[in-house]
Motif scaffolding. Sequence first.
Motif, short mmCIF file in Angstrom:
data_model
loop_
_atom_site.label_atom_id
_atom_site.label_comp_id
_atom_site.label_asym_id
_atom_site.label_seq_id
_atom_site.Cartn_x
_atom_site.Cartn_y
_atom_site.Cartn_z
N THR A 18 -6.12 7.67 -3.76
CA THR A 18 -7.13 6.81 -3.14
C THR A 18 -8.35 7.60 -2.69
O THR A 18 -9.46 7.07 -2.64
CB THR A 18 -6.53 6.03 -1.95
OG1 THR A 18 -7.37 4.92 -1.66
CG2 THR A 18 -6.41 6.89 -0.71
N TYR A 47 -14.93 7.94 4.07
CA TYR A 47 -13.49 8.22 4.00
C TYR A 47 -13.20 9.59 4.60
O TYR A 47 -12.28 9.75 5.42
CB TYR A 47 -13.03 8.16 2.54
CG TYR A 47 -11.55 8.39 2.33
CD1 TYR A 47 -10.68 7.32 2.16
CD2 TYR A 47 -11.01 9.68 2.29
CE1 TYR A 47 -9.32 7.53 1.96
CE2 TYR A 47 -9.67 9.90 2.10
CZ TYR A 47 -8.82 8.82 1.93
OH TYR A 47 -7.48 9.03 1.75
N GLY A 81 -4.98 -0.23 4.12
CA GLY A 81 -6.36 0.10 3.81
C GLY A 81 -6.70 -0.13 2.36
O GLY A 81 -7.78 -0.66 2.02
N ASN A 82 -5.80 0.23 1.47
CA ASN A 82 -6.06 0.03 0.04
C ASN A 82 -6.03 -1.44 -0.35
O ASN A 82 -6.75 -1.86 -1.25
CB ASN A 82 -5.07 0.84 -0.79
CG ASN A 82 -5.48 2.30 -0.89
OD1 ASN A 82 -6.40 2.65 -1.62
ND2 ASN A 82 -4.80 3.14 -0.14
N ILE A 84 -7.06 -3.87 1.58
CA ILE A 84 -8.37 -4.38 1.99
C ILE A 84 -9.44 -3.99 0.97
O ILE A 84 -10.31 -4.80 0.61
CB ILE A 84 -8.73 -3.84 3.39
CG1 ILE A 84 -7.80 -4.46 4.44
CG2 ILE A 84 -10.19 -4.14 3.73
CD1 ILE A 84 -7.96 -3.87 5.82
N SER A 85 -9.38 -2.76 0.47
CA SER A 85 -10.35 -2.32 -0.54
C SER A 85 -10.25 -3.16 -1.80
O SER A 85 -11.26 -3.49 -2.43
CB SER A 85 -10.13 -0.83 -0.87
OG SER A 85 -10.40 -0.02 0.24
N ALA A 88 -11.95 -6.56 -1.12
CA ALA A 88 -13.22 -6.52 -0.39
C ALA A 88 -14.29 -7.36 -1.07
O ALA A 88 -14.60 -7.13 -2.25
CB ALA A 88 -13.69 -5.09 -0.24
N GLY A 97 -11.93 -0.82 4.50
CA GLY A 97 -10.66 -0.50 3.85
C GLY A 97 -10.50 0.99 3.62
O GLY A 97 -9.43 1.57 3.84
N ARG A 98 -11.60 1.64 3.21
CA ARG A 98 -11.56 3.08 3.00
C ARG A 98 -11.26 3.83 4.31
O ARG A 98 -10.49 4.79 4.34
CB ARG A 98 -12.90 3.56 2.43
CG ARG A 98 -13.24 3.02 1.06
CD ARG A 98 -12.52 3.72 -0.05
NE ARG A 98 -12.92 5.10 -0.19
CZ ARG A 98 -12.28 6.00 -0.92
NH1 ARG A 98 -11.16 5.66 -1.55
NH2 ARG A 98 -12.70 7.24 -1.02
N ALA A 101 -7.52 3.38 5.39
CA ALA A 101 -6.65 4.23 4.56
C ALA A 101 -6.82 5.70 4.94
O ALA A 101 -5.85 6.47 4.98
CB ALA A 101 -6.96 4.03 3.09
N ARG A 157 -11.46 -3.06 -9.03
CA ARG A 157 -10.49 -3.59 -8.05
C ARG A 157 -9.05 -3.42 -8.53
O ARG A 157 -8.14 -3.23 -7.72
CB ARG A 157 -10.78 -5.06 -7.78
CG ARG A 157 -12.12 -5.31 -7.11
CD ARG A 157 -12.38 -6.81 -6.93
NE ARG A 157 -13.73 -7.04 -6.46
CZ ARG A 157 -14.12 -6.97 -5.19
NH1 ARG A 157 -13.22 -6.69 -4.26
NH2 ARG A 157 -15.36 -7.18 -4.85
N THR A 164 -2.24 0.41 -4.18
CA THR A 164 -1.44 -0.26 -3.15
C THR A 164 0.04 -0.25 -3.53
O THR A 164 0.91 0.02 -2.69
CB THR A 164 -1.93 -1.71 -2.96
OG1 THR A 164 -3.31 -1.69 -2.60
CG2 THR A 164 -1.13 -2.42 -1.89
#
Length: 420
Positions: A18, A47, A81-82, A84-85, A88, A97-98, A101, A157, A164
């Motif tokens: 990630t 990040y 977090g991933n 959410i990314s 997004a 999200g970044r 994570a 995505r 994830t």
Amino acid sequence: MPIGLIALALGGFGIGLTEFVIMGLLPEVAADFQVSEATAGWLISGYALAVVVGALLLTAAVTRFERKPVLAVLLVLFIAGNLISAIAPGYGMMMLGRIIAALAHGAFFGIGAVVAADMVAPTKKAGAIAIMFTGLTAANVLGVPFGTMLGQAAGWRSTFWAITVIGVIALAGILVLVPKTGHGDTVPGSLRTELRAFRSGQVWLSILVTILGYGGMFGAFTYIAFTLTEVSGFAASTVPWLLIVFGVGLFIGNTIGGKAADRNVDRTLVVVLAVLVVVLVGFALTAGNQVLTVASIILMGGFGFATVPGLQMRVMKYAAGAPTLASGANIGAFNVGNALGAWLGGVTITAGLGYTSPIWAGAGITLLGLAVMIVAAAGAKRTAARTAARQASAQETSTAGQVPSAPGAPATVERADALL
């Protein structure tokens, strides 16, 4: 090899993926969110900075707890977090999200490095840390190139959805394979004990070398997709395969660097950083030549990552009495370097200096890291010499304070002033 090291490497693979996969997808992400290359680069810098926060604050908060459950909770945070990314709707949510994570990143590697070192004999500690960081190299050799190809074929995505899932698998590996060994300090004031490690000047010098030495390589690598397509003339479809070449260099460098650091950590770091400066300058000068670019990529990866086991081992060495927080701080330092390199590379591109300018900037940062490392190594050598001299003097004094014993008497008679 303890099987728990495999579990730690598996967790490192997911987290490394990630962190690094975004670089191969930066053009697609920038186009989707309609932002500039430099703005998209903040998904990397943001990040990295969040890793620093997590490495310090989260590690400090969990020093008293059993390490296995802590590692599991950190992976849950990473998975969230991933996720959410992956969903997004805009740049801001992607950044959130970044950051979520990233909070798990520093604490995971900081605590995991201590666990890895505790699993093996003292002469194999750097090698054990290198095995854990093999997850990062595997993420680059396999995960990043194929994640980039997946993102280019099915949208960026899809790559974060895949990460994830990998996070869930890594969580299962931690729960199953890491033994319930290695506990944080449970005595009152343990955080204060951990903080005492930062009284050491060598700890701070080690952290500074990490920031500069690793940041130089990372700054050059952040915008590598643009360098390869806009300067070297490679097609975008070849970028994932070139990232595999870079990843091979990482794997080789990590393995050899760990073994070399177990023999002499300071000498290894000085030599590797010096060669890395030469490699980066050569890359910047020859980026227009595709054959030389391929050679530069593998050398940059090899010598750039050969520093990692030694840098982590060095800070733990000089914080030996309380290594957990110092270890986490050094993981944060890696990512301060990441942010510094990515930021400076973005500045040079925005200034119109071209897509080789991040490589030049990286060479300059690494040169500063080499200078600090030389100073640190010289200071450590002087301190070791003084310590040896004091020990020799104490031994001579102890010997002089003994008198031959008479037959049938005790073996030695200490001088009266030695008893006072």
